[in-house]
Design an enzyme around this catalytic site. Structure first.
Site, PDB file in Angstrom:
ATOM      1  N   HIS A 338      -4.470 -58.008 -66.749  1.00  0.00           N
ATOM      2  CA  HIS A 338      -3.142 -58.604 -66.699  1.00  0.00           C
ATOM      3  C   HIS A 338      -2.601 -59.208 -67.826  1.00  0.00           C
ATOM      4  O   HIS A 338      -1.470 -58.794 -68.285  1.00  0.00           O
ATOM      5  CB  HIS A 338      -3.424 -59.548 -65.403  1.00  0.00           C
ATOM      6  CG  HIS A 338      -1.804 -60.250 -65.120  1.00  0.00           C
ATOM      7  ND1 HIS A 338      -1.077 -60.132 -63.895  1.00  0.00           N
ATOM      8  CD2 HIS A 338      -1.151 -61.076 -66.028  1.00  0.00           C
ATOM      9  CE1 HIS A 338       0.006 -60.732 -63.835  1.00  0.00           C
ATOM     10  NE2 HIS A 338      -0.073 -61.477 -65.282  1.00  0.00           N
ATOM     11  N   GLU A 339      -3.411 -60.154 -68.373  1.00  0.00           N
ATOM     12  CA  GLU A 339      -2.628 -60.609 -69.574  1.00  0.00           C
ATOM     13  C   GLU A 339      -2.653 -59.893 -70.693  1.00  0.00           C
ATOM     14  O   GLU A 339      -1.806 -59.906 -71.488  1.00  0.00           O
ATOM     15  CB  GLU A 339      -3.458 -62.074 -69.950  1.00  0.00           C
ATOM     16  CG  GLU A 339      -3.717 -63.048 -68.828  1.00  0.00           C
ATOM     17  CD  GLU A 339      -2.394 -63.595 -68.165  1.00  0.00           C
ATOM     18  OE1 GLU A 339      -1.540 -63.398 -68.882  1.00  0.00           O
ATOM     19  OE2 GLU A 339      -2.400 -64.093 -67.164  1.00  0.00           O
ATOM     20  N   HIS A 342       0.302 -57.751 -71.002  1.00  0.00           N
ATOM     21  CA  HIS A 342       1.500 -58.176 -71.294  1.00  0.00           C
ATOM     22  C   HIS A 342       1.734 -58.224 -72.918  1.00  0.00           C
ATOM     23  O   HIS A 342       2.947 -58.529 -73.295  1.00  0.00           O
ATOM     24  CB  HIS A 342       1.481 -59.981 -70.997  1.00  0.00           C
ATOM     25  CG  HIS A 342       1.955 -60.120 -69.650  1.00  0.00           C
ATOM     26  ND1 HIS A 342       3.075 -59.905 -69.049  1.00  0.00           N
ATOM     27  CD2 HIS A 342       1.236 -61.147 -68.734  1.00  0.00           C
ATOM     28  CE1 HIS A 342       3.343 -60.538 -67.816  1.00  0.00           C
ATOM     29  NE2 HIS A 342       2.052 -61.143 -67.504  1.00  0.00           N
TER      30      HIS A 342
HETATM   31 ZN    ZN Z   1       1.663 -62.251 -66.061  1.00  0.00          ZN
END
Ligand code: ZN
Ligand code: NAG
Ligand code: NAG
Ligand code: NAG
Ligand code: NAG
Ligand code: NAG
Ligand code: NAG
EC number: 3.4.11.-
Length: 926
Positions: A338-339, A342
């Site tokens: 997830h991170e 980004h």
């Molecule tokens: Zn996030």
């Protein structure tokens, strides 16, 4: 960012506040855009003030210029809680002083968190200036801005201090005066001054360290790429690195070094895979280093600061025997995926304003499941997505309190309104919609669209239209769909449709739509319609894997008719639950599906669809479109079901019903539970083995928890046999369930209790506390572990709740025991409000009129003791009344079904007859 469960309630409070604050003030929370910052030269000094070590020194030079041609004579920017002592303006080109602004002349607006800098001469167009500030700020304790954390080093028993940042949402203004809006991107040059014995970490690579006097050093970092203020990050700690600090490294306290192998490995893999997927090397985004750092105190699971992703310790650190179970690894892989996504979605390409925050998080949550799932197929995260994200968020999105993905900018202005966008909708619904688009347009088209979007908006900001453009460009020509409406329906509108699928004749199936609502009277707009992609398979064409819609149902069309040459036995709509919709079948089609599910290999119907059918049925029964008796009858197919994901859907939904069953009804429910879990319990059992897959472990966890709670299959006895003979500890992800199950036996309870007393590791002690609280020896537990212990009030409350949650047959005796002398509990917890909460939580589990009477009597006798908290008790009484009425109305047929079913096998024909009558009389959805 990836939050914890806590966030949703915060967001809700935020909403209320937003509604009040938004209307009251005419204040402008947005900067007017007249000034464009391009560069921050920031110097932060820590631990230099002997009198107050919580203060930090700051100095910043902000390079800026006019965005347009209108001269500006007051510069407005954000600043919150900073004590500015000096302010000056320099010529950007020459460095010559333009003017010094006395700090008394600065004005502050607390509500908008802005500072105004009045100038004697207006700024001139097309000229760079440097606005400088010298200031003092506070290293906070509340996990925003720059905050402190600490940990005790195991070997030395020394408490180590550290400092961490969290600038999202709008906390950069707590660390430096700045233009704190996501579209005001700039470069950051950072210097950190700190004492010996620490090092500083920041978004970019360390360039050099220089010495100042008295054992103090300055760490100089390279300039960041152009980025939003919320992505600025730094840490000061005595940390060690795994990997190459100039390229990719995991940073933790030294004693964790050996426990970061897994997260380091995931990081290496995930970066490589994203580079391939997006066809965009990480370093070419503009920052050559990527670091993962962990903190013992952090408000989220992770925060995607460019080049310095900060995680909670629990994500990066897998300690053997304590936090290295499959579930810990799955969690780590997801959060890291997830991170890291980004870096592309969010850091390089950023939403223009918070009202479009989903442009970040929808993709991050989507890749959290699908990238981690690609790297670790054994977790089946693609399948888990439907139960853990879509079915979960369906409940939120079926209430009036939901929100659209995209809000009008005008409604997202104040800090509280910005906080409101940090909701489950933004993340989970966002991910569902991204997945729907991807499957509908095809993976290759989607990937092409995403690559073009990322390339076009590199280092820029976007609004949804910018994304839609590339989806549009790459969307297949057939079947026809009005994409403008399709995109808007699921991003600007709230909610989702249920499709009503009806066999109108041998050759035609009708599909109609209607918004699904949990409570149609709660103020929600019932009339909303959606552009509905339709995918299906039948017994004649059992292809479940082509997710291209056969047709898109236009919003203005009332009925879509599907034609079939030959009569079909069954039809399944919404393949792999790819589209954001529920499906309700007419009784004939429903029984056709049940036959299909009961056939060998479930007729090929995929796990996602089995989970979908289960979740849809439960929710239709919840609202009254179907009766629970029909659902339970349908779910007899589960006796052949061994997959985790369908069972996950069962357990998520079953709780609502099981919780309302009276002690007299529980034995019949137990017998049903035993029958439907027979096959899967034979497969998984209560013990573990080296051959277990991650899904087996997760599944057994839920299965054993349910079976032991309802005393099915002699679960408790079997766990105890294992507990008494097995030397090996259960894996960390099964330990609490297993010990909880065992603790119902008195001897095992005393052993686990002893383990709890001896344990020093906080997380393990917590786990053992929760496990001991499952005991059936509730009097001993209550007297020794609650009334006579030094446990925290929070743990005591959780422990009492566990007693009856885990032993549904004992709710009444436990209530009687506690209310016998309520003063004793109030003295022990130290407040009547906590005591009222304990009683009211318990009342949520009441199922009989007799129990209701006990509560009435209790309230009458003790009201005056509770003072203000007495209202909590009368509310609890209302809840009990509602729950009893609900059960009487909704569960009567189910209760008959369960008892007939258990009465004798000869009754089966009758029960089917009863059901058919129920089905025929079903008019709710016509
Ligand atoms: Zn996030
Ligand atoms: C940044 O600010 C520091 C401290 O004010 C100063 O010493 C340094 O020269 C500045 N660097 C640049 C590149 O402006
Ligand atoms: C560690 O320090 C704490 C408090 O400073 C103390 O109570 C404890 O006994 C110490 N433990 C060891 C193993 O030295
Ligand atoms: C890490 O493991 C190695 C080998 O098992 C051991 O020698 C070393 O002391 C460990 N390091 C730490 C910081 O625990
Ligand atoms: C439903 O939601 C809308 C918009 O959020 C709000 O204005 C309205 O008051 C709500 N209605 C009820 C009955 O809560
Ligand atoms: C509470 O603990 C104390 C000290 O261990 C003991 O003397 C007392 O009898 C206990 N009270 C109860 C009610 O168990
Ligand atoms: C209830 O407990 C309190 C505090 O322990 C005690 O003072 C009181 O006598 C008890 N009351 C009864 C009726 O047992």
């Amino acid at each position: 960012m990836n939050g914890s469960g806590l966030r949703s309630s915060v967001a809700f409070v935020g909403l209320l506040f937003a509604l009040l604050a938004g209307s009251a003030a005419g204040a402008s929370y947005r900067l007017d855009g007249s000034i464009a910052p391009s560069h921050y030269n920031l110097t932060i000094g820590v631990l230099s003030n002997a009198a107050d070590s919580a203060l930090f020194d700051g100095e910043v030079g902000i390079t800026l210029r006019l965005a347009g041609n209108t001269p500006v004579s007051v510069i407005t920017l954000h600043s919150d809680g900073l004590n500015i002592s000096e302010c000056w303006l320099l010529d950007g080109a020459t460095g010559a002083q333009v003017e010094v602004i006395a700090s008394e002349r600065l004005t502050y607006d607390a509500a908008t968190q802005q500072v105004n800098v009045p100038l004697t001469q207006a700024l001139q167009p097309e000229r760079d200036y440097t606005l400088g500030f010298k200031y003092v700020g506070r290293i906070r304790t509340d996990l925003v801005g720059l905050f402190s954390a600490s940990y005790v080093e195991q070997d030395t028993n020394v408490t180590k201090w550290m400092a961490v940042t969290q600038m999202q949402r709008i906390n950069a203004r707590l660390v430096l005066p700045c233009f704190d809006e996501p579209a005001m991107k700039a470069k950051f040059l950072l210097q950190i001054e700190r004492p010996d014995g620490y090092q500083a970490m920041a978004n970019t690579r360390l360039r050099e360290t220089t010495a100042v006097d008295q054992g103090r050093f300055v760490d100089h970092f390279l300039e960041t790429p152009v980025m939003s203020t919320y992505l600025l990050a730094f840490m000061i700690a005595d940390y060690s690195a795994r990997g190459n600090v100039s390229k990719f490294a995991v940073l933790t306290r030294p004693e964790f070094y050996n426990y970061t192998e897994f997260s380091y490995h995931v990081g290496l893999q995930v970066v490589t895979e994203y580079e391939k997927l997006f066809q965009s090397p990480y370093q070419q985004l503009g920052n050559d280093v990527l670091q993962y750092a962990s903190s013992p105190r952090f408000p989220h699971n992770g925060m995607e600061n460019w080049g310095l992703i900060i995680y909670s310790d629990g994500v990066l650190v897998q300690e053997p025997g304590y936090s290295d179970g499959w579930s810990n690894k799955e969690f780590a892989a997801r959060i890291i995926a997830h991170e890291t996504s980004h870096m592309w979605f969010g850091d390089s390409v950023t939403f223009e304003w918070w009202s479009y925050f989903w442009l970040n998080e929808a993709f991050a949550r989507y890749y959290e499941y699908f990238m981690a799932g690609q790297l670790y197929p054994e977790f089946h995260l693609d399948q888990q997505f439907v139960v853990r994200q879509m079915q979960m968020i369906f409940n939120t999105d079926a209430r009036n309190s939901t929100q659209p993905l995209t809000s009008p900018e005008s409604e997202i202005q104040t800090p509280a309104q910005i906080a409101y966008k940090f909701s489950g909708i933004t993340y989970a619904k966002g991910a569902c919609i991204v997945r729907m688009w991807r499957n509908a347009m095809g993976a290759d088209n989607f990937d092409t669209a995403i690559r073009s979007y990322l390339e076009e908006y590199h280092l820029k900001n976007t609004i949804p239209r910018n994304l839609f453009y590339y989806l549009y460009e790459n969307w297949p020509a057939t079947p026809y769909v009005d994409l403008v409406k399709f995109f808007a329906d699921y991003t600007e509108q709230v909610g989702y449709p249920m499709l009503m699928v009806n066999a109108s004749s041998e050759h035609f199936i009708n599909v109609e739509q209607k918004r699904f609502l949990l409570n149609p009277l709660d103020g929600s707009d019932k009339t909303l319609r959606y552009t509905v992609p339709i995918t299906y398979a039948t017994n004649l064409a059992p292809n479940f894997y082509n997710l291209t819609p056969s047709i898109y149902m236009d919003k203005l069309v009332d009925v879509v008719r599907l034609y079939f040459d030959e009569p079909i036995d069954w039809i399944l709509v919404n393949l792999r639950q790819s589209n954001y919709q529920r499906v309700l079948y007419d009784p004939t089609l429903m029984s056709g599906l049940q036959v299909a599910l009961s056939a060998s290999n479930h007729s090929g119907i995929p796990v996602e669809n089995r989970a979908q059918i289960i979740d849809d049925l439960f929710n239709f029964a919840r609202v009254g479109y179907l009766d629970y008796a029909e659902i339970f009858e349908f779910l007899e197919y589960l006796s052949l079901e061994v997959d985790y994901v369908p069972w996950y859907a069962v357990y998520e939904n079953l709780d609502l019903v099981a919780k309302r069953l009276t002690p007299e009804q529980l034995p019949n429910f137990r017998s049903y539970l035993e029958d439907i879990t027979d096959t899967v319990f034979n497969k998984l059992g209560v013990g573990w083995s080296a051959a277990d897959t991650p899904m087996d472990v997760a599944h057994r966890n839920k299965l054993v928890s349910w079976l032991c709670r309802y005393q099915a299959h002699q679960c408790r006895e079997k766990v105890n046999v294992k507990f008494n003979t097995e030397q090996e500890k259960p894996s960390p992800d099964y330990r609490e369930t297993f010990y909880c199950a065992a603790a119902r036996d008195y001897n095992s309870f005393t052993l686990i209790w002893a383990m709890y007393f001896l344990e020093t590791r906080p997380s393990e002690k917590e786990l053992l506390w929760m496990a001991t609280s499952c005991t059936t020896t509730y009097e001993t537990y209550y007297n020794k572990m609650i009334l006579n212990s030094t446990e925290s009030v929070e743990n005591k409350k959780a422990g009492i709740a566990r007693l009856y949650e885990q032993n549904p047959d004992l709710v009444q005796p436990i209530f009687e025991m506690i209310t016998q002398n309520i003063t004793e509990l109030a003295l022990d917890l130290g407040s009547w409000s906590d005591t009222a909460e304990v009683v009211s939580n318990m009342a949520e589990y009441f199922t009989t009129r007799e129990q209701q009477q006990l509560l009435k009597d209790f309230n009458q006798d003790n009201q005056q003791l509770f003072g203000q908290s007495a209202s909590v008790l009368s509310q609890a009484l209302d809840t009990v009344e509602q729950n009893l009425q609900w059960a009487e109305q909704r569960l009567d047929k189910l209760v008959i079904f369960l008892s007939r079913r258990n009465g004798s096998s000869g009754q089966e024909a009758t029960s089917i007859l009863v059901l058919l009558v129920a089905l025929v009389s079903l008019v709710a959805w016509l």
